[in-house]
Design a protein around this motif. Sequence first.
Motif, PDB file in Angstrom:
ATOM      1  N   VAL A   1      -0.972  -0.084   2.186  1.00 22.09           N
ATOM      2  CA  VAL A   1      -2.225   0.648   2.348  1.00 22.09           C
ATOM      3  C   VAL A   1      -2.060   2.148   2.118  1.00 22.09           C
ATOM      4  CG1 VAL A   1      -4.086   1.221   3.952  1.00 22.09           C
ATOM      5  CG2 VAL A   1      -3.133  -1.092   3.918  1.00 22.09           C
ATOM      6  N   LYS A   2      -1.059   2.753   2.742  1.00 24.36           N
ATOM      7  CA  LYS A   2      -0.931   4.212   2.673  1.00 24.36           C
ATOM      8  C   LYS A   2      -0.763   4.705   1.239  1.00 24.36           C
ATOM      9  CE  LYS A   2       1.588   8.058   4.790  1.00 24.36           C
ATOM     10  NZ  LYS A   2       2.693   8.445   5.721  1.00 24.36           N
ATOM     11  N   LEU A   3       0.149   4.090   0.507  1.00 27.84           N
ATOM     12  CA  LEU A   3       0.371   4.507  -0.881  1.00 27.84           C
ATOM     13  C   LEU A   3      -0.840   4.150  -1.742  1.00 27.84           C
ATOM     14  CD1 LEU A   3       2.377   5.814  -2.798  1.00 27.84           C
ATOM     15  CD2 LEU A   3       3.385   3.570  -3.219  1.00 27.84           C
ATOM     16  N   GLY A   4      -1.494   3.035  -1.400  1.00 27.80           N
ATOM     17  CA  GLY A   4      -2.701   2.642  -2.138  1.00 27.80           C
ATOM     18  C   GLY A   4      -3.804   3.672  -1.990  1.00 27.80           C
ATOM     19  N   GLU A   5      -3.952   4.236  -0.791  1.00 29.83           N
ATOM     20  CA  GLU A   5      -4.959   5.282  -0.569  1.00 29.83           C
ATOM     21  C   GLU A   5      -4.654   6.514  -1.415  1.00 29.83           C
ATOM     22  OE1 GLU A   5      -6.443   4.527   4.010  1.00 29.83           O
ATOM     23  OE2 GLU A   5      -4.557   5.590   3.669  1.00 29.83           O
ATOM     24  N   LEU A   6      -3.375   6.864  -1.479  1.00 32.82           N
ATOM     25  CA  LEU A   6      -2.977   8.029  -2.289  1.00 32.82           C
ATOM     26  C   LEU A   6      -3.264   7.777  -3.764  1.00 32.82           C
ATOM     27  CD1 LEU A   6      -1.546  10.788  -2.562  1.00 32.82           C
ATOM     28  CD2 LEU A   6       0.621   9.533  -2.737  1.00 32.82           C
TER      29      LEU A   6
ATOM     30  N   LEU B   1      -0.526   1.620 -10.177  1.00 38.64           N
ATOM     31  CA  LEU B   1       0.077   1.739  -8.851  1.00 38.64           C
ATOM     32  C   LEU B   1      -0.862   1.187  -7.778  1.00 38.64           C
ATOM     33  CD1 LEU B   1       2.430   2.742  -7.111  1.00 38.64           C
ATOM     34  CD2 LEU B   1       1.269   4.963  -6.981  1.00 38.64           C
ATOM     35  N   LEU B   2      -2.143   1.494  -7.889  1.00 42.23           N
ATOM     36  CA  LEU B   2      -3.113   0.990  -6.914  1.00 42.23           C
ATOM     37  C   LEU B   2      -3.168  -0.530  -6.947  1.00 42.23           C
ATOM     38  CD1 LEU B   2      -5.363   1.317  -4.854  1.00 42.23           C
ATOM     39  CD2 LEU B   2      -6.959   1.805  -6.742  1.00 42.23           C
ATOM     40  N   GLY B   3      -3.185  -1.112  -8.145  1.00 41.69           N
ATOM     41  CA  GLY B   3      -3.196  -2.564  -8.264  1.00 41.69           C
ATOM     42  C   GLY B   3      -1.975  -3.196  -7.618  1.00 41.69           C
ATOM     43  N   ALA B   4      -0.809  -2.562  -7.805  1.00 38.48           N
ATOM     44  CA  ALA B   4       0.424  -3.078  -7.203  1.00 38.48           C
ATOM     45  C   ALA B   4       0.371  -2.967  -5.683  1.00 38.48           C
ATOM     46  CB  ALA B   4       1.618  -2.311  -7.751  1.00 38.48           C
ATOM     47  N   CYS B   5      -0.228  -1.894  -5.180  1.00 38.27           N
ATOM     48  CA  CYS B   5      -0.358  -1.726  -3.731  1.00 38.27           C
ATOM     49  C   CYS B   5      -1.242  -2.816  -3.125  1.00 38.27           C
ATOM     50  CB  CYS B   5      -0.931  -0.348  -3.408  1.00 38.27           C
ATOM     51  SG  CYS B   5       0.226   1.016  -3.697  1.00 38.27           S
ATOM     52  N   VAL B   6      -2.277  -3.247  -3.869  1.00 37.29           N
ATOM     53  CA  VAL B   6      -3.137  -4.327  -3.379  1.00 37.29           C
ATOM     54  C   VAL B   6      -2.347  -5.627  -3.306  1.00 37.29           C
ATOM     55  CG1 VAL B   6      -5.187  -5.716  -3.877  1.00 37.29           C
ATOM     56  CG2 VAL B   6      -5.231  -3.256  -4.279  1.00 37.29           C
ATOM     57  N   VAL B   7      -1.542  -5.913  -4.331  1.00 34.22           N
ATOM     58  CA  VAL B   7      -0.741  -7.141  -4.363  1.00 34.22           C
ATOM     59  C   VAL B   7       0.246  -7.158  -3.197  1.00 34.22           C
ATOM     60  CG1 VAL B   7       1.011  -8.439  -5.652  1.00 34.22           C
ATOM     61  CG2 VAL B   7      -0.979  -7.473  -6.847  1.00 34.22           C
TER      62      VAL B   7
ATOM     63  N   GLY C   1     -13.982   0.376 -10.254  1.00 30.39           N
ATOM     64  CA  GLY C   1     -12.815  -0.475 -10.038  1.00 30.39           C
ATOM     65  C   GLY C   1     -11.882   0.080  -8.978  1.00 30.39           C
ATOM     66  N   ALA C   2     -11.766   1.410  -8.920  1.00 35.44           N
ATOM     67  CA  ALA C   2     -10.895   2.037  -7.926  1.00 35.44           C
ATOM     68  C   ALA C   2     -11.412   1.763  -6.511  1.00 35.44           C
ATOM     69  CB  ALA C   2     -10.816   3.545  -8.179  1.00 35.44           C
TER      70      ALA C   2
ATOM     71  N   GLY D   1       5.784  -1.701 -10.131  1.00 39.83           N
ATOM     72  CA  GLY D   1       4.837  -2.042  -9.076  1.00 39.83           C
ATOM     73  C   GLY D   1       4.745  -3.538  -8.829  1.00 39.83           C
ATOM     74  N   ARG D   2       4.641  -4.323  -9.901  1.00 35.01           N
ATOM     75  CA  ARG D   2       4.556  -5.783  -9.762  1.00 35.01           C
ATOM     76  C   ARG D   2       5.794  -6.336  -9.058  1.00 35.01           C
ATOM     77  NH1 ARG D   2       0.818  -8.630 -13.061  1.00 35.01           N
ATOM     78  NH2 ARG D   2      -0.301  -7.263 -14.501  1.00 35.01           N
ATOM     79  N   ALA D   3       6.927  -5.709  -9.337  1.00 35.47           N
ATOM     80  CA  ALA D   3       8.190  -6.163  -8.733  1.00 35.47           C
ATOM     81  C   ALA D   3       8.351  -5.668  -7.301  1.00 35.47           C
ATOM     82  CB  ALA D   3       9.355  -5.698  -9.593  1.00 35.47           C
ATOM     83  N   GLY D   4       7.356  -4.952  -6.791  1.00 35.65           N
ATOM     84  CA  GLY D   4       7.411  -4.462  -5.411  1.00 35.65           C
ATOM     85  C   GLY D   4       8.179  -3.172  -5.248  1.00 35.65           C
ATOM     86  N   ARG D   5       8.595  -2.556  -6.336  1.00 34.90           N
ATOM     87  CA  ARG D   5       9.353  -1.302  -6.260  1.00 34.90           C
ATOM     88  C   ARG D   5       8.372  -0.123  -6.301  1.00 34.90           C
ATOM     89  NH1 ARG D   5      14.711  -2.467 -10.032  1.00 34.90           N
ATOM     90  NH2 ARG D   5      15.085  -4.589  -9.299  1.00 34.90           N
TER      91      ARG D   5
END
Length: 736
Positions: free
Chosen positions: A548-553, A538-544, A567-568, A511-515
Motif C-alpha cells: 500500500v505505502k509504495l503504491g500510494e507514492l 510500479l503501481l500495478g505491481a504494488c496492487v498485485v 486508471g490510476a 515489479g511482477r517478480a515482487g522486487r
Amino acid sequence: MATITMPVICRAVTPSSENGRRRLPADHPILSFLDKHTTLSSAELKKIHARMLRIGLFDHPYAASRLLTSCSISPSRNLQYALLVFDQIPQPNLYSWNILIRAYSSSSRPDLSLQLFSRMLSDSPHSPDHFTFPFVIKAAAELQMLREGSTLHGLVIKSPFRSDVFILNSLVHFYAACGCLNLSRLVFDHIPQKDVVSWNSMITALARTDHYNDALNLFQVMEQSGFMPNDVTMVSVLSACGRKGDLELGRWIHSYIKENDITQCLILNNAILDMYTKCGNFADASLLFDSMKEKDSISWTTMLVAYAKSREFNAARRVFDEMPYRDIAVWNALISGYEQNGRPKEALAAFIELQDADVEPNQLTLVAALSACSQLGAIEMGKCIHSYLRNQSFDLNYHLTTSLIDMYSKCGDLENALYVFSSVKKRDVFVWSSMIAGLAMHGRGKEALHFFKEMQEAKVKPNHVTFTNILSACSHAGLVEEGRMYFSQMLPLYGITPDIEHYGCMVDILGRAGRLEEAMELIKSMPVPPPSSAWGALLGACVVHREVKLGELACQNLLGLEPRNDGAYVLLSNLYAKAGRWEDVGRLRKLMRDQGLKKEPGCSSMEVNGVIHEFLVGDASHPLSERIYKKLEEIKARLKAVGYESKRTQLLQNVEDDVAKEHALNLHSEKLAMAFGLISMKETMAIRINKNLRICEDCHSVAKLISKVYEREILIRDRYRFHHFKQGRCSCQDYW
C-alpha cells in the motif's frame, strides 16, 4: 517548353536542278495535321510515319522532330514507339534529343532519360543546352542518384549555362530529393538572380523534410526580398505550418492569401483545409470545406480523416456517404479512420461493405482490416483475409507479413502466426519483432529469446521495438536476470539508448517478480524524469503484491503527470479494497465523481460464426441472456462439486453478505462470455475471449476449472497478455 529556333532547312523552294530532289516545305499538310491533332492513336501515328517515309519527309530533321514530339509528349504518347522513331532519324537535331530526354524524365523509366543523355554526349555533335540539363537533372532526382546528379552539376559548372536560373532551380530540387538539404541550400544561396521558382523550390524542400521553421523563415525572407509569393509558395508554406501545428500562424497565412489576391485554386484550398485539420481546428476546416465550389477526392478524404481523428464518426460517415465518387483511397480513409481511432468493429463493418462495392481492396485496406481483427480477436475474419491474399496471389511483403503475424498472435492462434513467419523468405526487423511480440504475449518467453538469437544470426539489426518486445517477453515469463542482461546490453552492444518505454518494461519485470524496492531504485536512477509508464508499472505491481505505502507514492507521482488518469485512481482503489480500507475506497470514488472521471467497465468480447458478441459486467442485453445465466448456474454447481470456492477478496466493493459477494463475482464479463461460448460453440472449438481489463484471480481460477470439467480449451486475452487454459492449467503458470 519554349520552341528552340531551328535552321531553316525546310522552306518552300522549287525542285533543285542540281540533284533532282524536291525540298519539302516546313508547313507541309502532314505537319500541320500533327499540330492540330494532339491525341492521335499509336496506329494513326504509325500511318503518318509510313507516309512521311514514302514521300521523303522523314529525312528532314525538323519534320522528323515534329513526329517525335507527337509520339513522346502528346496526351496519347507511346514512348516505346517514340524511341524506335528516334533511332531511325539519320542525324537527330538537338531538339529531338531534348524532346525524348524530357519525355523519359517524366515517365516511369527516368533511367532511360539518363541513358539517352549519355548517348548524346558520346554519339552526337550537339552539346547539352539550357533545356537539356533541367530534364536530365529531373530524371536523376526521380531516381535519387546522387553521384550521377553531382556529375551533371559538374557539367553545368563547365558549360556556358552555369548561371542559368532554370538549371539551378532543378539542382535545388535534385539535392533535396536526394536528402542533401545542405547542398540544396548551398545551390540556392548561390543563384545570382533568383526567381519565384527558386524560392518555391527551396521552401518546398524545407517543408517536405520537416524543417518547417526554416521554411517559414525563408518565406519571410522571400517577402522582404521583394518577391511576390504565388499559389505554389503558399501550398508549401501551409504544409510547413500544418506540420508545425501552429494554428495562429495558419490563420494569418489564410488571411494573407485573401489580402494579396492569390488565386485560391483547388490545390491551394486543399492545402488550407489540410493545414486546419493538422492544427486540430475542425470548425474552420468544416467552414472552408462547405464553402468550396470545387472539391476533389483529396478534399473529401481530408475532411473524412479529420472527423475520424476528432472521433466525430457520424460526421465522418456522412462525408463518406455524400462523396460523389469513392475509390479505394476513400475506402481506406474510412476503414483506417475507424481502426486507428478505437472503432475496430466499425472498421470491419466498412470492410465487409467494401466487398459489395465495385472496388478492389489493396495492401493498405488489408493491413487496416487485419489490424481491426487483431483488436477484436476476430480470427474468422482474419483467416478469410489471409485466404483472400493467397487466392489473389498477393505478394506477402513486410507490411502484410507483419500484420498477419500480429493478427494471429493477438487472436490467440500462435501456431498460425509461426506458420506465416516460417513461410516467408525475407524478414525485416519488423517481421522478427512482431513474432517475438507474439511469443511474449503468450508467455513463451524462452522461445522469444531464442528467436532473438536467430534474428541476430540472420544479420537483422534489432531496433527499439525489438527490445521492447524482448523485455516484455522476460516480464511475462518471469525471466528477471535475462531481462537485466538484455537491458544492460542495449547501448554497449547494439547502440540503442534505452528510452522511457524500455525503463517502463524493466520496472514491470522487477515489479511482477515482487522486487518493488529495486523497481523504485531503477525509477530514481533514470536519466530523464520518470514517465507515467514507469509509475503505472510500479503501481500495478504494488496492487498485485498488496504494497500500500509504495503504491500510494506511485499513484501520487502518476497523477502528478496525468491528473485525469482514471486508471490510476482505480488501481489505488483496488489496492485499498484488497487491504480492506473501504473508507479510502469511498474517498477515491467520490474524488473521481467530483472530477467527472468514470471507471472503465469490464468488457469481454468474442467472435462466433463471424459475429462479434460483447458482454459487460452483469450484462442482460444479449438475446441469449436467459440461457447464459442458466448456464452460469450449472457451471457454479459443477465447479463447487470439484471443490471450487469463490475468491471473495477479489470483489472490490464493500459487500458484507457472502452470498451477495459470490453473486457479484459471478457477473464478471469473462464468466458471461465463457458461458456463452459453452452454449453456442462446438465442443471441439476453443473459446477465445478478449477482455479489456486485467483478468481477476477468481475468473482465472474459474477458467482453469472450466477447461478441466468441460474439457474445453479457453483462451483469454486481457489487457496485458494471453492466458491459455487447458486441462485445469494456464500457460501463465499463475504468474501475471
